[in-house]
Design an enzyme around this catalytic site. Structure first.
Site, PDB file in Angstrom:
ATOM      1  N   GLY A  73      38.011 -41.658 -37.100  1.00  0.00           N
ATOM      2  CA  GLY A  73      39.361 -42.092 -36.799  1.00  0.00           C
ATOM      3  C   GLY A  73      39.403 -42.973 -35.585  1.00  0.00           C
ATOM      4  N   GLY A  75      42.378 -44.701 -32.622  1.00  0.00           N
ATOM      5  CA  GLY A  75      43.734 -44.812 -32.093  1.00  0.00           C
ATOM      6  C   GLY A  75      43.731 -45.642 -30.835  1.00  0.00           C
ATOM      7  N   GLY A  76      44.899 -45.713 -30.203  1.00  0.00           N
ATOM      8  CA  GLY A  76      44.996 -46.534 -29.011  1.00  0.00           C
ATOM      9  C   GLY A  76      44.143 -46.030 -27.874  1.00  0.00           C
ATOM     10  N   MET A  77      43.791 -44.751 -27.907  1.00  0.00           N
ATOM     11  CA  MET A  77      43.038 -44.155 -26.806  1.00  0.00           C
ATOM     12  C   MET A  77      41.534 -44.283 -26.999  1.00  0.00           C
ATOM     13  SD  MET A  77      43.441 -40.252 -25.535  1.00  0.00           S
ATOM     14  CE  MET A  77      42.324 -39.509 -24.355  1.00  0.00           C
ATOM     15  N   VAL A  80      37.059 -41.478 -32.823  1.00  0.00           N
ATOM     16  CA  VAL A  80      36.382 -40.228 -33.120  1.00  0.00           C
ATOM     17  C   VAL A  80      35.325 -40.540 -34.178  1.00  0.00           C
ATOM     18  CG1 VAL A  80      36.594 -37.858 -33.953  1.00  0.00           C
ATOM     19  CG2 VAL A  80      38.447 -38.883 -32.629  1.00  0.00           C
ATOM     20  N   LYS A  95      34.360 -37.573 -29.752  1.00  0.00           N
ATOM     21  CA  LYS A  95      35.586 -38.240 -29.302  1.00  0.00           C
ATOM     22  C   LYS A  95      35.244 -39.118 -28.103  1.00  0.00           C
ATOM     23  CE  LYS A  95      40.377 -36.985 -28.179  1.00  0.00           C
ATOM     24  NZ  LYS A  95      41.320 -35.838 -28.082  1.00  0.00           N
ATOM     25  N   ASP A 189      51.610 -27.786 -27.406  1.00  0.00           N
ATOM     26  CA  ASP A 189      51.818 -28.652 -28.571  1.00  0.00           C
ATOM     27  C   ASP A 189      51.247 -27.998 -29.836  1.00  0.00           C
ATOM     28  OD1 ASP A 189      52.805 -30.842 -29.910  1.00  0.00           O
ATOM     29  OD2 ASP A 189      51.025 -32.086 -29.565  1.00  0.00           O
TER      30      ASP A 189
END
Length: 854
Positions: A73, A75-77, A80, A95, A189
């Site tokens: 995967g 994402g913006g960060m 993975v 990660k 969360d």
């Protein structure tokens, strides 16, 4: 729709949204993966992302000590990866963060620090962390456990677990959250997408990116007033910007929301999925979610109470810890009392006033006026009534209410001829709630509690029954007096429950206390209760192993001249005959037992009907008496009739149906029809396991019979393993059933050619039997005869003779000359005499037990 929600959330800076993007991609990559080679895993990872994006991705060869296999995967960060570690060889989810702000980088490092403290089967495991250079940029990374399974929602769609499995899953989640709380870590969360479920059904929590250490100074990555979490699962205190004050109870709220969704299929507040933060705060403050039982009928009673307590708007109304929540969930699964109680009237009223202030003020004015008028009217009415008339009216009302409750419970009780659907637990749980409101007098509450205790006891819930009896005793002692009939009835019911729960020592102690207190009264009710106490005493004596004392007491009670004059004398007489016959059946008095049971069967068929549960119990006992006399064809007819009637009334998997099926299977074994016995026993054991009763006495008996069945089918290894499973249930205290399991094991070993092993097991059984079952029990003679087989095979003819002679005499006297056990023992003894040169004795036995009569 979800994208719109995320943009709206980002505009008010819901911390952790970037981290959640990464977690979402990690989950998507893991969904549905099974173990395979590297190329297969790389292909699956490719499908987790858009094909064009994956094709354009430049995969590094390695990061840190890990070889990159594929992209899970992005994402913006960061990304993975699916990676392979060389030592130890294993796959990890790697990660990696790169090109982000210092604050985000700090949050990443913080997640590493938190995960490093959490080693628990319910939390995704952190293997290692470090930094490397990727694409010319410094890139921190950490390696996580690869969970080969979907997220929680995906698991529910795929596996479609039943209600019990969902509750058990929620309990495991709560235990994992509590583990983190014990180390000061609040997740903040918790939601279905942050829970993965592995191939074994174990849930695992991930994404601690916005977690915080409770009570730490300056370590939290959020600012005062900043909102963290996902709206539908956020506690009211988180929604109001008090995230820094959030403690374990905030995670309890999220667990409650997850549980609500798990069980009902919808969120407690569905509108939160599309609302703004301010709308969400108003919804949670002003609206109570529908109770869980309104949406999921299967959650009625305790389960609804437990989940709704976790979802309470005020933290003080929730469970103090996730462990307390899990304990009550486990209590629901185990049908034990829960700690939670439904919200009080005062609490519900306070919530209502908060939501409807203007209406509440107007209603209060009206209520005050009505109250004043009511007080005046009541005082006038009280002055107009005489004290005696008032007392009589109250007594009549109380009797009517108790009569209604008793009728309601009796009609729901299947053992009393009630509904085949048996909604007993639901009825009892609802009725028990009336005790919490404190509306009734101590007398009323005490008698209702006593009725509920009797019903729970009848369902086998002894712990719950005893708790209600404690409350009932307190109320009835206060309301009627400690020496009143009502208070004494509680003592009798407590003793009755101990007898039913197979705790004879406690039952006998209770009988002693009760009879001593009753001896001070000459009242008719005291004499009747003393008689009933002695009936229970005889039952407890038999179960404790004092068979002679039980038989003596039963005979005395049957001959007591006071019996015909007692209330329900016919029912008491039938009970005594049945109890005496049961004891005689277990001590060899089969002929007398048969006569008593035929008397009881005739009386009950006329008094309560031929198909009443009590009549069927008697018919089954009569079958046992015939069975042990060797009249197997007659016994099987009775067993089959009881089995079919129970199956038709209760269904295939009801305990009463399964019990009679086990008895029928035992008869099939004796008739050498094991193929018909096995499916009955397998069904019964599966039902016990499904109900969480795999260690029950009923399951133990079924295993012993199944071991014999498998031995007769020639499946000796299975028979030995099944017998071992039965023996393992004795937990250090051998019983007649675990001794019988040893006999079954030894028989299977003997037939498998393991003669010396069989002899050792038989020797152990014979050493335990005198204490566990007594030497007069029919099974003792059978074990003695079985052990002689090993002696014969090993050439110990005198040893075989010393066992077979008393075994044959006992079997002939207790089970008759036609029983297969008796005939087999006679044949073995004749063979022994022949080999010892005692030909006259051998001829005499063969003449008495000719082969053609078998």
């Amino acid at each position: 729709m979800m994208a719109k929600v995320r943009r709206r959330a980002a505009s008010i800076e819901i911390s952790g949204s970037r981290t959640s993007d990464i977690a979402e991609l990690y989950r998507r990559g893991q969904h549905g993966r099974s173990q395979g080679d590297c190329d297969e895993m790389h292909d699956e990872a490719t499908h987790a992302l858009d094909e064009a994006a994956q094709a354009a991705a430049s995969l590094p060869g390695s990061i840190g000590p890990y070889r990159i296999l594929g992209l899970l995967g992005e994402g913006g960060m960061g990304r993975v990866y699916l990676a392979r570690e060389a030592n130890p060889p294993r796959d990890v989810a790697l990660k990696v963060v790169r090109g982000v702000s210092s604050a985000t980088l700090e949050r990443f490092r913080r997640e590493v620090a938190l995960l490093g403290q959490l080693e628990h089967p319910g939390i995704v495991r952190l293997y290692a962390a470090g930094e490397d250079t990727v694409g010319g940029l410094p890139s921190p990374w950490f390696a996580l456990e690869v969970v080969r399974g979907p997220d929680l929602r995906g698991y529910l769609e795929r596996a479609q677990p039943d209600l019990r499995a969902r509750v058990a899953l929620l309990s495991k989640l709560a235990r994992a959250a509590h583990f983190a709380h014990q180390r000061g870590i609040v997740h903040r969360d918790l939601k279905p997408s942050n829970v993965l479920v592995d191939e074994h059904g174990q849930p695992k929590i991930l994404d601690f990116g916005i977690a915080r250490l409770h009570g730490e100074a300056g370590g939290d990555m959020t600012q005062a007033g900043q909102v963290v979490g996902t709206l539908p699962y956020m506690s009211p205190e988180q929604l109001s910007g008090q995230g820094r004050e959030a403690d374990a109870r905030s995670d309890v709220y999220a667990l409650g929301a997850i549980g609500y969704e798990l069980i009902s299929g919808r969120l407690p507040h569905p509108r939160l999925s599309t609302s703004t933060l301010f709308e969400a705060l108003d919804i949670v403050r002003r609206e109570d979610p529908p109770t869980l039982e309104r949406l999921a009928p299967g959650a009625r009673g305790d389960l609804s109470t437990v989940v709704m307590k976790a979802l309470a708007a005020e933290p003080v109304q929730r469970y103090a810890s996730a462990a307390d929540f899990a304990d009550d969930l486990d209590a629901v699964l185990g049908h034990r009392p829960i700690r939670a109680r439904a919200p009080t009237l005062a609490y519900r009223a306070a919530r209502f006033v908060r939501r409807h202030r203007a209406l509440s003020i107007a209603a209060g004015i009206v209520f005050a006026a009505l109250l004043s008028a009511t007080v005046v009217s009541t005082l006038a009415a009280q002055r107009a009534r005489a004290a005696l008339a008032e007392a009589q009216a109250r007594a009549s009302e109380l009797a009517a209410v108790n009569g209604f409750v008793e009728t309601m419970l009796t009609e729901a009780d299947p053992d009393a001829g009630g509904s085949a659907e048996m909604p007993m637990r639901e009825v009892l749980e609802r009725a028990e709630l009336t005790l919490a409101d404190g509306k009734g007098s101590t007398r009323t509450q005490g008698q209702v509690a006593l009725l509920l205790a009797r019903a729970w006891s009848g369902l086998g819930e002894s712990a719950r029954a005893q708790g209600l009896l404690d409350r009932s005793q307190h109320w009835l002692d206060a309301g009627f007096g400690t020496d009143s009939p009502e208070a004494m009835e509680v003592l009798y019911t407590r003793m009755e429950d101990f007898a039913r729960a197979s705790e004879p020592d406690k039952a006998l102690a209770g009988a002693t206390v009760l009879e001593k207190r009753l001896s001070a009264s000459d009242a008719g009710w005291a004499k009747a209760l003393t008689f009933k106490s002695r009936v229970l005493r005889a039952q407890a004596l038999e179960e404790s192993g004092d068979v002679d004392a039980a038989i003596k007491l039963d005979r005395e009670l049957l001959a007591d001249p006071a019996l015909p004059a007692l209330q329900q004398a016919d029912e008491l007489t039938d009970t005594l005959r049945h109890n005496l016959a049961y004891t005689l059946n277990n001590s060899g008095g089969f002929t007398e037992a048969e006569a008593l049971l035929r008397q009881t069967l005739a009386s009950e068929s006329k008094r309560i009907g031929p198909d009443h549960p009590q009549t069927l119990y008697t018919k089954k006992a009569l079958g046992q008496s015939l069975h042990r006399q060797g009249r197997l064809d007659e016994a099987v007819v009775l067993y089959a009739e009881v089995y079919e009637k129970r199956r038709k009334r209760y269904g295939d998997d009801h305990p009463l149906t399964l019990g009679s099926g086990g008895q029928l299977a035992s008869a099939y074994n004796t008739l050498n029809r094991p193929a018909e016995a096995e499916p009955l026993l397998r069904r019964s054991l599966a039902a016990h396991k499904a109900r969480g009763e795999d260690d029950s006495l009923e399951a133990l008996v079924d295993r012993v019979i199944l071991a014999t069945t498998l031995e007769k089918l020639g499946r000796y290894d299975e028979a030995i393993a099944t017998a071992d499973a039965a023996i393992a249930q004795e937990h250090g205290k051998p019983s007649r059933d675990t001794v019988a399991a040893r006999n079954a094991k030894a028989t299977a070993m003997f037939k498998a050619g393991r003669v010396r092993d069989a002899k050792a097991v038989w020797d152990e059984a014979l050493a335990l039997a005198p204490t566990a079952m007594g030497t007069e029990h029919p099974n003792y003679a059978a074990i003695l005869a079985g052990s002689a087989n090993a002696d014969l095979a090993l050439g110990d003819l005198q040893g075989a003779r010393r066992k077979l002679e008393p075994a044959l005499a006992a079997l002939k006297g207790k089970q008759g000359p036609k029983h297969p056990r008796t005939r087999e023992a006679a044949q073995r003894l004749a063979e022994t005499y022949e080999r010892l040169g005692m030909r006259d004795q051998a001829a005499a036995l063969r003449s008495e037990f000719p082969a053609e009569a078998k």
